[in-house]
Design a protein around this motif. Structure first.
Motif, PDB file in Angstrom:
ATOM      1  N   GLN A  23      15.474 -14.711 -24.199  1.00 41.87           N
ATOM      2  CA  GLN A  23      14.498 -15.282 -25.132  1.00 41.87           C
ATOM      3  C   GLN A  23      14.244 -14.349 -26.305  1.00 41.87           C
ATOM      4  OE1 GLN A  23      10.668 -16.153 -23.466  1.00 41.87           O
ATOM      5  NE2 GLN A  23       9.707 -16.386 -25.457  1.00 41.87           N
ATOM      6  N   PRO A  24      14.564 -14.761 -27.546  1.00 38.25           N
ATOM      7  CA  PRO A  24      14.239 -13.926 -28.702  1.00 38.25           C
ATOM      8  C   PRO A  24      12.723 -13.791 -28.849  1.00 38.25           C
ATOM      9  CG  PRO A  24      15.833 -15.632 -29.270  1.00 38.25           C
ATOM     10  CD  PRO A  24      15.285 -15.979 -27.922  1.00 38.25           C
ATOM     11  N   GLN A  25      12.286 -12.669 -29.384  1.00 36.41           N
ATOM     12  CA  GLN A  25      10.860 -12.471 -29.613  1.00 36.41           C
ATOM     13  C   GLN A  25      10.599 -12.301 -31.100  1.00 36.41           C
ATOM     14  OE1 GLN A  25       9.521  -8.626 -27.884  1.00 36.41           O
ATOM     15  NE2 GLN A  25      11.635  -8.373 -27.260  1.00 36.41           N
ATOM     16  N   ALA A  26       9.465 -12.832 -31.551  1.00 34.06           N
ATOM     17  CA  ALA A  26       9.101 -12.773 -32.963  1.00 34.06           C
ATOM     18  C   ALA A  26       8.468 -11.418 -33.270  1.00 34.06           C
ATOM     19  CB  ALA A  26       8.134 -13.897 -33.305  1.00 34.06           C
ATOM     20  N   LEU A  27       8.975 -10.757 -34.333  1.00 28.11           N
ATOM     21  CA  LEU A  27       8.480  -9.444 -34.727  1.00 28.11           C
ATOM     22  C   LEU A  27       8.143  -9.452 -36.221  1.00 28.11           C
ATOM     23  CD1 LEU A  27      11.133  -7.169 -32.964  1.00 28.11           C
ATOM     24  CD2 LEU A  27       8.900  -7.860 -32.071  1.00 28.11           C
ATOM     25  N   LEU A  36       7.346 -17.157 -14.269  1.00 29.83           N
ATOM     26  CA  LEU A  36       7.394 -18.154 -15.333  1.00 29.83           C
ATOM     27  C   LEU A  36       6.126 -18.115 -16.181  1.00 29.83           C
ATOM     28  CD1 LEU A  36       8.946 -21.185 -13.391  1.00 29.83           C
ATOM     29  CD2 LEU A  36      10.042 -19.834 -15.177  1.00 29.83           C
ATOM     30  N   LEU A  37       4.969 -17.947 -15.527  1.00 29.94           N
ATOM     31  CA  LEU A  37       3.713 -17.868 -16.273  1.00 29.94           C
ATOM     32  C   LEU A  37       3.680 -16.628 -17.156  1.00 29.94           C
ATOM     33  CD1 LEU A  37       1.053 -19.027 -13.635  1.00 29.94           C
ATOM     34  CD2 LEU A  37       1.761 -20.226 -15.715  1.00 29.94           C
ATOM     35  N   SER A  38       4.217 -15.524 -16.655  1.00 29.71           N
ATOM     36  CA  SER A  38       4.270 -14.303 -17.461  1.00 29.71           C
ATOM     37  C   SER A  38       5.144 -14.509 -18.694  1.00 29.71           C
ATOM     38  CB  SER A  38       4.809 -13.149 -16.614  1.00 29.71           C
ATOM     39  OG  SER A  38       4.925 -11.967 -17.388  1.00 29.71           O
ATOM     40  N   ASP A  39       6.290 -15.178 -18.515  1.00 30.49           N
ATOM     41  CA  ASP A  39       7.170 -15.467 -19.652  1.00 30.49           C
ATOM     42  C   ASP A  39       6.479 -16.377 -20.657  1.00 30.49           C
ATOM     43  OD1 ASP A  39      10.192 -15.668 -17.602  1.00 30.49           O
ATOM     44  OD2 ASP A  39       9.108 -13.949 -18.422  1.00 30.49           O
ATOM     45  N   LEU A  40       5.757 -17.380 -20.147  1.00 29.21           N
ATOM     46  CA  LEU A  40       5.061 -18.318 -21.031  1.00 29.21           C
ATOM     47  C   LEU A  40       3.912 -17.638 -21.767  1.00 29.21           C
ATOM     48  CD1 LEU A  40       5.045 -21.475 -18.736  1.00 29.21           C
ATOM     49  CD2 LEU A  40       6.202 -21.253 -20.942  1.00 29.21           C
ATOM     50  N   ALA A  41       3.271 -16.670 -21.103  1.00 31.89           N
ATOM     51  CA  ALA A  41       2.196 -15.936 -21.764  1.00 31.89           C
ATOM     52  C   ALA A  41       2.724 -15.216 -23.004  1.00 31.89           C
ATOM     53  CB  ALA A  41       1.571 -14.939 -20.789  1.00 31.89           C
ATOM     54  N   GLU A  89       5.532 -16.096 -24.609  1.00 28.93           N
ATOM     55  CA  GLU A  89       6.036 -17.135 -25.522  1.00 28.93           C
ATOM     56  C   GLU A  89       4.915 -17.781 -26.319  1.00 28.93           C
ATOM     57  OE1 GLU A  89       7.550 -21.555 -24.650  1.00 28.93           O
ATOM     58  OE2 GLU A  89       8.894 -20.034 -23.823  1.00 28.93           O
ATOM     59  N   GLN A  90       3.769 -18.049 -25.670  1.00 34.16           N
ATOM     60  CA  GLN A  90       2.691 -18.797 -26.321  1.00 34.16           C
ATOM     61  C   GLN A  90       1.516 -17.921 -26.740  1.00 34.16           C
ATOM     62  OE1 GLN A  90       1.519 -22.333 -24.211  1.00 34.16           O
ATOM     63  NE2 GLN A  90       3.600 -22.931 -23.704  1.00 34.16           N
ATOM     64  N   LEU A 109       4.660 -26.179 -16.451  1.00 37.44           N
ATOM     65  CA  LEU A 109       3.833 -25.010 -16.748  1.00 37.44           C
ATOM     66  C   LEU A 109       3.699 -24.789 -18.250  1.00 37.44           C
ATOM     67  CD1 LEU A 109       5.094 -22.471 -14.044  1.00 37.44           C
ATOM     68  CD2 LEU A 109       2.996 -23.825 -14.020  1.00 37.44           C
ATOM     69  N   ARG A 110       4.773 -25.037 -19.004  1.00 35.79           N
ATOM     70  CA  ARG A 110       4.706 -24.875 -20.458  1.00 35.79           C
ATOM     71  C   ARG A 110       3.680 -25.825 -21.066  1.00 35.79           C
ATOM     72  NH1 ARG A 110       9.556 -25.010 -21.260  1.00 35.79           N
ATOM     73  NH2 ARG A 110       9.950 -22.813 -21.691  1.00 35.79           N
ATOM     74  N   THR A 111       3.710 -27.093 -20.617  1.00 39.78           N
ATOM     75  CA  THR A 111       2.744 -28.078 -21.120  1.00 39.78           C
ATOM     76  C   THR A 111       1.332 -27.720 -20.683  1.00 39.78           C
ATOM     77  OG1 THR A 111       4.438 -29.801 -21.025  1.00 39.78           O
ATOM     78  CG2 THR A 111       2.147 -30.522 -21.151  1.00 39.78           C
ATOM     79  N   ALA A 112       1.178 -27.309 -19.422  1.00 38.74           N
ATOM     80  CA  ALA A 112      -0.148 -26.967 -18.906  1.00 38.74           C
ATOM     81  C   ALA A 112      -0.737 -25.779 -19.660  1.00 38.74           C
ATOM     82  CB  ALA A 112      -0.060 -26.665 -17.416  1.00 38.74           C
ATOM     83  N   CYS A 113       0.076 -24.771 -19.924  1.00 41.16           N
ATOM     84  CA  CYS A 113      -0.411 -23.606 -20.676  1.00 41.16           C
ATOM     85  C   CYS A 113      -0.836 -23.999 -22.089  1.00 41.16           C
ATOM     86  CB  CYS A 113       0.661 -22.523 -20.724  1.00 41.16           C
ATOM     87  SG  CYS A 113       0.915 -21.662 -19.151  1.00 41.16           S
TER      88      CYS A 113
END
Length: 655
Positions: A287-291, A521-526, A528-529, A561-565
């Motif tokens: 997953q690329p990250q925004a910098l 997955l939640l850690s990754d979504l945290a 990401e979002q 999880l993505r939608t729920a977050c």
């Protein structure tokens, strides 16, 4: 192509140069005027002969070749591809060293004789001081991309040529050589300079990856989809955070110059700490990250970054003092492992063959993560810096799959690309080819694929000559290929060819690591979002999620999880029933309350019919600690939480 100088202007400028020793401004391009002046200063005359030795000793050429092994090795494949693009245009593709000596050429048979008459062959020098204005020599002198057309050449004997050349630079900005396309001036094309410049960038990127393989490499682009393209920036960073290499695009993106390489900390140009960058990469390597660019030299904005690094680069500065005691770096497969025995066993088997010429067949239901597994396997092997080419055999229309896989030459069929198409099999050369849903490949194409695997070569559609290919093969399917082969729906000989090692990925409902997987997955979504670090799930909801059968497997869980977050409002850090999609709520309410892995197996003991959040959390922690053999950092990574959070949870249990 820049506007061509008219013949009248060329004659006037040349006459003025011969009479006064100076080239008048305004008649010709300033760069051309400078080159003509340098040619005169070197003692050359337009009607004279070159000062170089056209045919130096074979020992001299051997010495030059021996001095540039990396440049030659990484240039040859690109030159071959480049020559395919200009074949039949009466051209020659040339690689010269930093002094202008030609090291390697690929020529159109119709043009080779003409080229040899002016020594456009290996061993000849095309330095400006020897042959006057020409694309190779002038690109060396100006250290920039140059095209020289017809009468713009200083020596009249070279005026039948049109040439376009681009420098090849090292990761530190050092001039390594020149890539050139030369041809008959009557066939000059507006896009030749752009084509040769792009090819030179490809060589530079290959060299950077090879020479900086022990460094952390950041691949940068303003859009995440641009990462991996020839337009990406690449920056090499040392373990203590210094920028030690970059391609030209990377320097421009960060507002740097070649002289800044080796003297600039990454944190000066990007708003990120190196430890945080690596932590994100370990959690989500794909997953690329925004910098944010920090605005050095007036450059600012947002870039997406993806980390690439070999095992030798994993050690961070904080680990350097304990290197002797440090555990071996984890590979990409280990970073995906959250403790399920069946998944871990599949990863261990695949890991043992990743460096061997043994194809891997991944089986499992749709959504279990077969492509994610394949990408991690590629990243864990010796081909990790080469392309990973993924093809969904079920998604390509049957009438296009042949040309998409095998490529085609120009004009091979109605609707074919004018420039031809390399094909996915050749794009994977040197790397890994991943054929997803191979069970849906048409039988006729199965026959051609089998021939490719047997002969290790590809014949593009419309071509008569086969091209050698070398790739690691990984296939995936949700079908039972053995049964399909027995029923005649899949070729048996192809099945045995791709089935070097079969691994079966478990369905989500069969996995024993549901809670650890969910937390990761939640850690990754945290990340990401931009959510709070520790997003929790309400106890009653977590029990129902663990009991659900998940027909869509990991893909479905990640989507939910993505939608729920996204439903969380500011200040909320716990997912509850109201954050769930309505259709899933109905399904969860009727699902039996049982832990989501099969009972009565030796490695996955039966769980109680109803589990509280505390019980689920305790079970997940115990599983992670057991899988990590007591290593707290590794267990925390598997759980998707920080090490401090893990210590806190263990302290609560102790009391």
């Amino acid at each position: 192509m820049r506007p061509l100088t008219t013949p009248v202007a060329l004659r006037q400028a040349r006459q003025h140069l011969l009479e006064s020793g100076q080239c008048p401004s305004g008649l010709v391009d300033e760069r051309l005027a400078r080159s003509w002046s340098r040619s005169m200063a070197a003692g050359l005359m337009p009607t004279g002969r070159p000062q170089s030795i056209d045919h130096p000793s074979s020992g001299t050429l051997r010495h030059v070749l021996a001095s540039n092994p990396e440049l030659l090795a990484h240039s040859r494949p690109v030159m071959e591809y480049l020559f395919e693009q200009v074949r039949h245009s009466q051209s020659v593709v040339v690689l010269a060293d930093r002094r202008g000596m030609l090291m390697h050429t690929l020529g159109d048979p119709y043009f080779v004789d003409k080229a040899e008459r002016v020594a456009l062959t290996s061993g000849a020098s095309w330095h400006e001081a020897h042959r006057g204005t020409n694309a190779i020599g002038t690109a060396l002198a100006e250290c920039s991309a140059v095209e020289v057309h017809g009468g713009e050449h200083f020596l009249e004997r070279n005026s039948f040529l049109t040439c376009a050349a681009s420098p090849i630079l090292s990761a530190t900005g050092e001039l390594l050589g020149i890539l050139d396309i030369s041809g008959d001036y009557r066939n000059g094309h507006a896009h030749t300079l752009g084509l040769v410049s792009t090819a030179a960038r490809m060589i530079e990127n290959r060299l950077l990856a090879a020479t900086c393989k022990r460094n952390i490499r950041l691949h940068l682009h303003s859009a995440p989809e641009g990462i991996g393209s020839v337009a990406e920036g690449i920056v090499a960073v040392s373990a203590d955070g210094w920028i030690v290499g970059a391609n030209r695009v990377g320097l421009v993106q960060l507002g740097l110059h070649a002289g800044d390489v080796g003297a600039t900390l990454l944190e000066r140009v990007l708003d990120v700490r190196l430890d945080d960058l690596l932590s994100h990469h370990k959690r989500r390597p794909q997953q690329p990250q925004a910098l944010r660019v920090l605005g050095l030299n007036g450059i600012s904005g947002l870039l997406f970054a993806q980390v690439q690094m070999d095992a030798a680069a994993w050690m961070t500065p904080s680990q350097s003092n304990t290197a002797a005691r440090a555990a071996p770096a984890q590979d990409a497969l280990a970073l995906l492992d959250t403790g399920d025995v069946r998944w871990s066993t599949a990863a261990d088997k695949a890991r043992r063959v990743v460096a061997k010429p043994i194809p891997v067949l991944i089986q499992g239901e749709s959504g279990v993560g077969k492509e994610v597994f394949a990408r991690a396997l590629h990243a864990s092997g010796p081909r990790c810096n080469a392309p990973f080419v993924a093809i969904n055999c079920a998604a390509i229309p049957e009438n296009l799959i042949e040309s998409e896989l095998f490529g085609h030459v120009a004009g091979a069929f109605t609707g074919a690309r004018k420039e031809g198409h390399l094909g996915h099999l050749r794009e994977a050369h040197g790397g890994t080819l991943f054929l997803d849903e191979i069970g849906d490949m048409p039988l006729a194409l199965q026959t051609r694929l089998l021939r490719v695997l047997q002969e290790r070569s590809v014949t593009p559609v419309g071509a008569s000559k086969a091209v050698p290919v070398d790739f690691a093969l990984v296939c995936a399917t949700h079908n039972q290929l053995m049964q399909a082969a027995e029923q005649g729906r899949f070729r048996q000989d192809l099945y045995y060819r791709i089935n070097g090692l079969t691994v079966q990925l478990p369905a989500l409902r069969e996995r024993s690591d549901f809670v650890a997987l969910l937390r990761r997955l939640l850690s990754d979504l945290a990340t990401e979002q931009g959510l709070p670090v520790d997003v929790e799930v309400a106890p009653d909801l977590l029990a129902r999620l663990a009991a659900y059968s998940w027909p869509g497997n990991l893909r479905q869980l990640a989507s939910v999880l993505r939608t729920a977050c996204a439903m969380l409002v500011e200040g909320e850090d716990t997912l509850r029933w109201e954050h769930m999609p309505d259709d899933l709520v109905q399904a969860l309410e009727v699902a039996p309350l049982a832990f989501g892995h099969p009972p009565d197996t030796p490695d996955t003991p039966t769980a109680p019919a109803a589990l509280s959040l505390q019980q689920l959390s305790t079970a997940a922690i115990d599983q992670a600690l057991q899988a990590a053999r007591g290593n707290m950092s590794q267990a925390a990574r598997q759980l998707g939480i920080s090490r401090q959070t893990l210590y806190r949870k263990l302290a609560v249990r102790a009391h």
